[in-house]
Design a protein around this motif. Structure first.
Motif, PDB file in Angstrom:
ATOM      1  N   PHE A  28      47.835  76.331  49.586  1.00  0.00           N
ATOM      2  CA  PHE A  28      48.562  77.466  50.205  1.00  0.00           C
ATOM      3  C   PHE A  28      50.138  77.526  49.768  1.00  0.00           C
ATOM      4  CE2 PHE A  28      44.812  76.818  53.171  1.00  0.00           C
ATOM      5  CZ  PHE A  28      44.399  77.998  53.351  1.00  0.00           C
ATOM      6  N   GLY A  29      50.702  76.331  49.354  1.00  0.00           N
ATOM      7  CA  GLY A  29      51.921  76.514  48.679  1.00  0.00           C
ATOM      8  C   GLY A  29      52.991  76.149  49.786  1.00  0.00           C
ATOM      9  N   SER A  42      42.980  82.974  60.113  1.00  0.00           N
ATOM     10  CA  SER A  42      43.071  84.293  59.627  1.00  0.00           C
ATOM     11  C   SER A  42      44.580  84.868  59.401  1.00  0.00           C
ATOM     12  CB  SER A  42      42.343  85.332  60.777  1.00  0.00           C
ATOM     13  OG  SER A  42      43.285  85.033  62.102  1.00  0.00           O
ATOM     14  N   ASP A  43      45.533  83.839  59.661  1.00  0.00           N
ATOM     15  CA  ASP A  43      46.872  84.270  59.603  1.00  0.00           C
ATOM     16  C   ASP A  43      47.202  83.986  58.007  1.00  0.00           C
ATOM     17  OD1 ASP A  43      47.559  84.993  62.003  1.00  0.00           O
ATOM     18  OD2 ASP A  43      48.186  82.906  62.797  1.00  0.00           O
ATOM     19  N   LEU A  44      46.201  83.139  57.508  1.00  0.00           N
ATOM     20  CA  LEU A  44      46.514  82.850  55.991  1.00  0.00           C
ATOM     21  C   LEU A  44      45.680  83.589  55.160  1.00  0.00           C
ATOM     22  CD1 LEU A  44      46.191  78.974  56.488  1.00  0.00           C
ATOM     23  CD2 LEU A  44      48.305  80.190  56.497  1.00  0.00           C
ATOM     24  N   ALA A  45      45.226  84.886  55.702  1.00  0.00           N
ATOM     25  CA  ALA A  45      44.746  85.801  54.998  1.00  0.00           C
ATOM     26  C   ALA A  45      45.331  87.248  55.161  1.00  0.00           C
ATOM     27  CB  ALA A  45      43.210  86.140  55.346  1.00  0.00           C
ATOM     28  N   PRO A  46      45.129  88.067  54.034  1.00  0.00           N
ATOM     29  CA  PRO A  46      45.814  89.395  54.301  1.00  0.00           C
ATOM     30  C   PRO A  46      44.906  90.395  55.099  1.00  0.00           C
ATOM     31  CG  PRO A  46      44.355  89.124  52.351  1.00  0.00           C
ATOM     32  CD  PRO A  46      44.361  87.798  52.776  1.00  0.00           C
ATOM     33  N   ASP A  81      53.874  82.404  48.816  1.00  0.00           N
ATOM     34  CA  ASP A  81      54.399  83.541  48.277  1.00  0.00           C
ATOM     35  C   ASP A  81      53.837  84.917  48.230  1.00  0.00           C
ATOM     36  OD1 ASP A  81      52.343  83.326  46.623  1.00  0.00           O
ATOM     37  OD2 ASP A  81      53.433  82.713  44.966  1.00  0.00           O
ATOM     38  N   GLY A  82      52.959  84.797  49.021  1.00  0.00           N
ATOM     39  CA  GLY A  82      51.906  86.227  49.273  1.00  0.00           C
ATOM     40  C   GLY A  82      51.122  86.482  48.243  1.00  0.00           C
ATOM     41  N   SER A  83      50.733  85.567  47.104  1.00  0.00           N
ATOM     42  CA  SER A  83      49.752  86.097  46.152  1.00  0.00           C
ATOM     43  C   SER A  83      48.357  85.227  46.949  1.00  0.00           C
ATOM     44  CB  SER A  83      50.006  84.930  44.862  1.00  0.00           C
ATOM     45  OG  SER A  83      50.104  83.617  45.234  1.00  0.00           O
ATOM     46  N   THR A  84      47.362  86.257  46.778  1.00  0.00           N
ATOM     47  CA  THR A  84      46.063  85.873  47.100  1.00  0.00           C
ATOM     48  C   THR A  84      45.167  85.079  46.275  1.00  0.00           C
ATOM     49  OG1 THR A  84      45.377  88.078  46.533  1.00  0.00           O
ATOM     50  CG2 THR A  84      46.061  87.833  48.786  1.00  0.00           C
TER      51      THR A  84
END
Length: 295
Positions: A28-29, A42-46, A81-84
């Protein structure tokens, strides 16, 4: 033991994330477990999954399945960093020091997902290419089966169709006939109007014949100066009536250059004891007694 697991894994209680192993932090970085404390999966998903599903509901259903023995599913998660990335998530209920927790394992499947998408895209492209090829082949078959000048079926195609109609006639004991029309003054017309003029005459004649016969009849250009009409469910007597209509249509039609083709008409009804090729030969040789057709 949990921290030493090589596959990314997280532990959740009712309030959120309790712990994460180093592999999960790297995935997850995050550099510190504190970033994950009290964080729901779910907070770790868009907000939305690619199919439009709400990520909260999608992941909550997955975690809820852990209470009934475990579950797994695929969803989109995101890094710090927001990348999925695409992930395969498995959840199972465990007990640690008497406390119920949910153990969540995560496998990054982005490469696999991209490969599957590429394969699906390639499959779609191949399907489109196959459909185009089939269309081109059907077009080639049609072009090969039609006379380029008149647009009528060729002699080769007529033989195929005659075979089909002969077999149908045998099977159902129904008559089927062929009427042939030959331009008897072809050389005279060719001398007067040339090859280009003869081509125009054939275009005109083909349209006239098609308009005169039934839609169930098949018209072909059998030779340079001969056309044929393959007429299903037609006896020889009925074929004579067809021939009479054709003669009248040709005689009354005004052709270009004011030149009138003279049509000789022959024909034959299929005999069950003969081959289709013999039938076709008879149809181009046996003269028909043409009755007069009332006005």
């Amino acid at each position: 033991m949990f921290a030493l697991m090589t596959e990314p894994a997280l532990l959740f209680d009712a309030d959120g994330c309790r712990d994460a192993n180093p592999a999960a932090l790297r995935l997850f970085g995050f550099g510190d477990r504190r970033f994950l404390q009290q964080c729901r999966l779910s907070d770790l998903a868009p907000p939305l999954q690619p199919d439009g599903a709400d990520s909260d509901e999608h992941i909550e259903r997955l975690l809820a399945s852990a209470q009934s023995g475990g579950g797994n599913g695929t969803c989109l998660l995101r890094q710090a960093d927001g990348s999925t990335f695409w992930a395969e998530v498995s959840a199972v209920q465990v007990e640690m020091e008497g406390e119920p927790l949910i153990h969540v394992g995560i496998r990054d499947t982005s490469t696999q997902h991209e490969l599957e998408q590429s394969i699906e895209l390639l499959r779609e492209e191949l399907l489109i290419a196959h459909q185009r090829l089939q269309h081109a082949l059907r077009k080639l078959d049609y072009v090969a089966a039609t006379d380029p000048i008149s647009g009528l079926w060729t002699a080769k195609q007529l033989r195929k169709l005659a075979q089909v109609e002969a077999e149908r006639g045998r099977r159902h004991a129904q008559p089927v006939s062929i009427v042939a029309g030959t331009i008897e003054n072809l050389e005279e017309l060719q001398g007067a109007i040339g090859d280009a003029g003869i081509d125009s005459l054939w275009i005109d004649l083909a349209a006239l014949v098609n308009l005169t016969v039934r839609t169930t009849d098949t018209v072909a250009r059998f030779a340079i100066g001969t056309f044929t009409v393959l007429a299903p469910a037609t006896s020889l007597d009925a074929a004579r009536i067809v021939a009479a209509k054709l003669r009248r249509a040709v005689d009354e039609h005004v052709f270009a250059h004011d030149l009138q083709p003279v049509i000789g008409l022959t024909g034959a009804e299929f005999a069950v004891d003969e081959e289709p090729e013999e039938w076709l030969l008879r149809a181009t040789q046996e003269l028909l007694h043409i009755p007069s057709v009332p006005n």
